[in-house]
Design a protein around this motif. Structure first.
Motif, PDB file in Angstrom:
ATOM      1  N   SER A 113       1.038  -1.379  -0.096  1.00  0.00           N
ATOM      2  CA  SER A 113       0.046   0.053  -0.015  1.00  0.00           C
ATOM      3  C   SER A 113       0.924   1.305  -0.277  1.00  0.00           C
ATOM      4  O   SER A 113       0.419   2.208  -0.212  1.00  0.00           O
ATOM      5  N   ALA A 114       2.227   1.032   0.479  1.00  0.00           N
ATOM      6  CA  ALA A 114       2.894   2.324   0.660  1.00  0.00           C
ATOM      7  C   ALA A 114       3.586   2.654  -0.793  1.00  0.00           C
ATOM      8  O   ALA A 114       3.931   1.788  -1.537  1.00  0.00           O
ATOM      9  N   SER A 115       3.471   3.887  -0.972  1.00  0.00           N
ATOM     10  CA  SER A 115       4.188   4.507  -2.276  1.00  0.00           C
ATOM     11  C   SER A 115       5.691   4.224  -2.472  1.00  0.00           C
ATOM     12  O   SER A 115       6.488   4.104  -3.580  1.00  0.00           O
ATOM     13  N   ASP A 116       6.328   4.283  -1.151  1.00  0.00           N
ATOM     14  CA  ASP A 116       7.665   4.025  -1.313  1.00  0.00           C
ATOM     15  C   ASP A 116       8.165   3.484   0.199  1.00  0.00           C
ATOM     16  O   ASP A 116       7.016   3.608   1.241  1.00  0.00           O
ATOM     17  N   MET A 117       9.276   3.273   0.698  1.00  0.00           N
ATOM     18  CA  MET A 117       9.883   2.693   1.856  1.00  0.00           C
ATOM     19  C   MET A 117       9.449   3.538   3.089  1.00  0.00           C
ATOM     20  O   MET A 117       8.968   3.120   3.883  1.00  0.00           O
ATOM     21  N   SER A 118       9.602   4.734   2.799  1.00  0.00           N
ATOM     22  CA  SER A 118       9.471   5.819   3.966  1.00  0.00           C
ATOM     23  C   SER A 118       7.961   6.075   4.182  1.00  0.00           C
ATOM     24  O   SER A 118       7.586   6.687   5.331  1.00  0.00           O
ATOM     25  N   ASP A 119       7.334   5.769   3.528  1.00  0.00           N
ATOM     26  CA  ASP A 119       5.780   5.662   3.445  1.00  0.00           C
ATOM     27  C   ASP A 119       5.127   4.545   4.231  1.00  0.00           C
ATOM     28  O   ASP A 119       3.814   4.660   4.374  1.00  0.00           O
ATOM     29  N   THR A 120       5.878   3.766   4.442  1.00  0.00           N
ATOM     30  CA  THR A 120       5.438   2.380   5.271  1.00  0.00           C
ATOM     31  C   THR A 120       5.049   2.467   6.549  1.00  0.00           C
ATOM     32  O   THR A 120       5.522   3.278   7.346  1.00  0.00           O
ATOM     33  N   ASP A 121       4.052   2.143   6.925  1.00  0.00           N
ATOM     34  CA  ASP A 121       3.513   2.215   8.416  1.00  0.00           C
ATOM     35  C   ASP A 121       4.199   0.898   9.141  1.00  0.00           C
ATOM     36  O   ASP A 121       3.381   0.085   9.421  1.00  0.00           O
ATOM     37  N   TRP A 122       5.245   1.512   9.472  1.00  0.00           N
ATOM     38  CA  TRP A 122       6.054   0.549  10.553  1.00  0.00           C
ATOM     39  C   TRP A 122       5.384  -0.155  11.832  1.00  0.00           C
ATOM     40  O   TRP A 122       5.658  -1.193  12.216  1.00  0.00           O
ATOM     41  N   SER A 123       4.858   1.011  12.575  1.00  0.00           N
ATOM     42  CA  SER A 123       3.972   0.960  13.718  1.00  0.00           C
ATOM     43  C   SER A 123       3.187  -0.360  13.439  1.00  0.00           C
ATOM     44  O   SER A 123       2.968  -1.255  14.300  1.00  0.00           O
ATOM     45  N   GLN A 124       2.231  -0.178  12.224  1.00  0.00           N
ATOM     46  CA  GLN A 124       1.380  -1.169  11.973  1.00  0.00           C
ATOM     47  C   GLN A 124       2.006  -2.606  11.834  1.00  0.00           C
ATOM     48  O   GLN A 124       1.398  -3.631  12.169  1.00  0.00           O
ATOM     49  N   VAL A 125       2.957  -2.580  10.972  1.00  0.00           N
ATOM     50  CA  VAL A 125       3.696  -3.603  10.535  1.00  0.00           C
ATOM     51  C   VAL A 125       4.157  -4.556  11.849  1.00  0.00           C
ATOM     52  O   VAL A 125       4.104  -5.614  12.209  1.00  0.00           O
ATOM     53  N   VAL A 126       4.746  -3.648  12.816  1.00  0.00           N
ATOM     54  CA  VAL A 126       5.454  -4.110  14.264  1.00  0.00           C
ATOM     55  C   VAL A 126       4.171  -4.887  14.857  1.00  0.00           C
ATOM     56  O   VAL A 126       4.098  -5.902  15.505  1.00  0.00           O
ATOM     57  N   ALA A 127       3.009  -4.116  14.866  1.00  0.00           N
ATOM     58  CA  ALA A 127       1.807  -4.434  15.604  1.00  0.00           C
ATOM     59  C   ALA A 127       1.079  -5.889  14.996  1.00  0.00           C
ATOM     60  O   ALA A 127       0.920  -6.788  15.699  1.00  0.00           O
ATOM     61  N   LEU A 128       1.427  -5.969  13.714  1.00  0.00           N
ATOM     62  CA  LEU A 128       0.874  -7.319  13.046  1.00  0.00           C
ATOM     63  C   LEU A 128       1.747  -8.234  13.378  1.00  0.00           C
ATOM     64  O   LEU A 128       1.386  -9.706  13.639  1.00  0.00           O
ATOM     65  N   TYR A 129       3.096  -8.157  13.416  1.00  0.00           N
ATOM     66  CA  TYR A 129       4.275  -9.081  13.682  1.00  0.00           C
ATOM     67  C   TYR A 129       4.029  -9.498  15.359  1.00  0.00           C
ATOM     68  O   TYR A 129       4.179 -10.910  15.579  1.00  0.00           O
ATOM     69  N   ASP A 130       3.582  -8.557  16.167  1.00  0.00           N
ATOM     70  CA  ASP A 130       3.325  -8.814  17.566  1.00  0.00           C
ATOM     71  C   ASP A 130       2.152  -9.984  17.493  1.00  0.00           C
ATOM     72  O   ASP A 130       2.229 -10.967  18.476  1.00  0.00           O
ATOM     73  N   GLN A 131       0.986  -9.863  16.554  1.00  0.00           N
ATOM     74  CA  GLN A 131       0.115 -10.724  16.647  1.00  0.00           C
ATOM     75  C   GLN A 131       0.554 -12.396  16.108  1.00  0.00           C
ATOM     76  O   GLN A 131       0.376 -13.160  16.541  1.00  0.00           O
ATOM     77  N   LEU A 132       1.347 -12.097  15.143  1.00  0.00           N
ATOM     78  CA  LEU A 132       1.973 -13.432  14.591  1.00  0.00           C
ATOM     79  C   LEU A 132       2.918 -14.083  15.457  1.00  0.00           C
ATOM     80  O   LEU A 132       2.542 -15.442  15.904  1.00  0.00           O
TER      81      LEU A 132
END
Length: 409
Positions: free
Chosen positions: A300-319
């Motif tokens: 969904s991110a237009s480039d690497m800097s636009d990535t929502d890393w907080s959401q990614v970490v939260a999802l990995y917490d679930q995983l």
């Protein structure tokens, strides 16, 4: 000498030698000639753009050898593995096709018998139906090749001793077997996405396409199963990035350096739709659904800097709460590095050493984090270990490049 002249000269001087070498190796002149032809065709396409390699004859021989291996695998995979599966179980063919029309999917469901431990049924099915070598399966499970060979042998013995029948499951049996089938297809896809064999192309599109095709079929059989939808979404969102993953010189391209304009927008749209459907269901997600959601954030991110890393970490917490594996923890640490920095992430990665000491991605991750912290000598040593352990040609080339860049930093 320009590329065209080099190809002509190589064709004249090397054709007979390449064909003779492959015929001696594989015992089949047709395969040898076809593989040699494909190698020269590849040279005609790539050398004008990439330049003539230092050893044209060696390049052609290696490329032809890989083409021959790929053809043999494709031809032997279906019929040979089907016969092997029948011998492992019993001599009587199934009486009914059951609920599954596709021959290969039917065989996978049949092999994923619940009487076997999950890892055993997955490993055995990968060997018999997936066509993966013991070495490739061992890499997927992060175990030694000898240990995996013993595991597969024990599974075969249990089938014979317990007289587990080779029977096509009914529609009612599928939910009890689908988790094993999804694990098989996920590992087949991964082997295609980043092939570990030294004599194969870096990306084996035949494997990724087949895994996607079979997962689509399972979705028609079990449309309400969230993990089936999740795995399909994960595969689609991962496959969408394939056009940007290998550079013109055959190196792996990191996601932050990929040309997102050539990602497959159709696959991304379909993958996002599946992820949204699962979120709207309100049912707690499983492993594949969480992995798909992580990939949805990335795509969904237009480039690497636009990535929502907080959401990614939260999802990995679930995983990690569902799948507390060291590989999941390593991937979470990579996301933490983007959110919280390399110091925090390196502390997390170092805790995984005992579990992942033989895993190339662990050392590659450490190398990148150490590099960011300015610890060049330690980073170089970590790259050395990652290069030694990596099996994918494009990834190895990328790691060598990254290590050599340290000299100028």
């Amino acid at each position: 000498m320009d590329a065209g002249e080099a190809i002509t000269q190589a064709h004249r001087e090397e054709w007979a030698r390449v064909v003779a070498a492959l015929t001696k190796r594989f015992g089949d002149l047709d395969i040898a000639e076809e593989a040699a032809g494909e190698a020269f065709a590849t040279a005609a396409e790539r050398w004008p753009a990439d330049g003539v390699p230092p050893n044209p004859g060696g390049w052609l021989t290696t490329t032809a050898y890989r083409k021959a291996i790929d053809r043999i695998r494709r031809e032997n995979k279906r019929d040979g593995k089907h016969r092997e599966a029948q011998l492992v179980f019993d001599d009587d063919p199934p009486e009914s096709l059951g609920a599954i029309d596709d021959e290969r999917l039917r065989l996978i469901f049949t092999c994923c018998h619940p009487a076997l431990a999950m890892e055993a049924r997955v490993a055995l099915t990968l060997r018999i139906v997936g066509g993966l070598t013991v070495t490739e399966i061992a890499r997927a499970f992060l175990v030694q090749e000898t240990a995996m060979a013993r595991r597969i042998t024990r599974a075969k013995l249990k089938i014979k001793e317990a007289r587990i029948p080779f029977q096509v499951p009914s529609l009612e049996d599928l939910p009890g077997r689908v988790s094993g089938v999804l694990a098989v297809l996920y590992l087949i896809f991964n082997e295609g996405y980043l092939a570990t064999g030294p004599d194969t192309d870096p990306i084996r599109s035949d494997l990724t396409a087949e895994a996607i095709r079979l997962t689509r079929l399972i979705r028609t059989l079990l449309p309400e199963n969230g993990e089936v939808a999740g795995l399909l979404a994960l595969m689609l969102l991962t496959e969408a990035r394939t056009p940007a993953r290998i550079s013109a010189v055959g190196e792996l391209v990191r996601i932050d350096e990929q040309d997102r304009g050539i990602w497959d927008s159709g696959l991304i749209a379909e993958g996002h739709r599946l992820v949204r459907e699962r979120l709207a269901s309100g049912i707690a997600p499983g492993r594949y659904q969480i992995l798909a959601a992580i990939n949805a954030v990335h795509t969904s991110a237009s480039d690497m800097s636009d990535t929502d890393w907080s959401q990614v970490v939260a999802l990995y917490d679930q995983l990690v709460s569902l799948d507390p594996s060291p590989v999941a923890a390593l991937n979470r640490a990579i996301a933490v590095a983007e959110r919280d920095g390399p110091v925090v992430a390196l502390a997390l990665v170092d805790r995984l050493e005992n579990n992942l000491v033989g895993y190339h991605a662990y050392h590659a991750t450490r190398a990148e984090l150490l590099r960011r912290l300015g610890r060049g000598e330690e980073a170089r040593a970590a790259y050395d270990t990652a290069i030694e352990l990596a099996g994918n040609a494009a990834e190895t080339s990328y790691l060598i490049h990254r290590r050599e860049e340290l000299r100028s930093e």
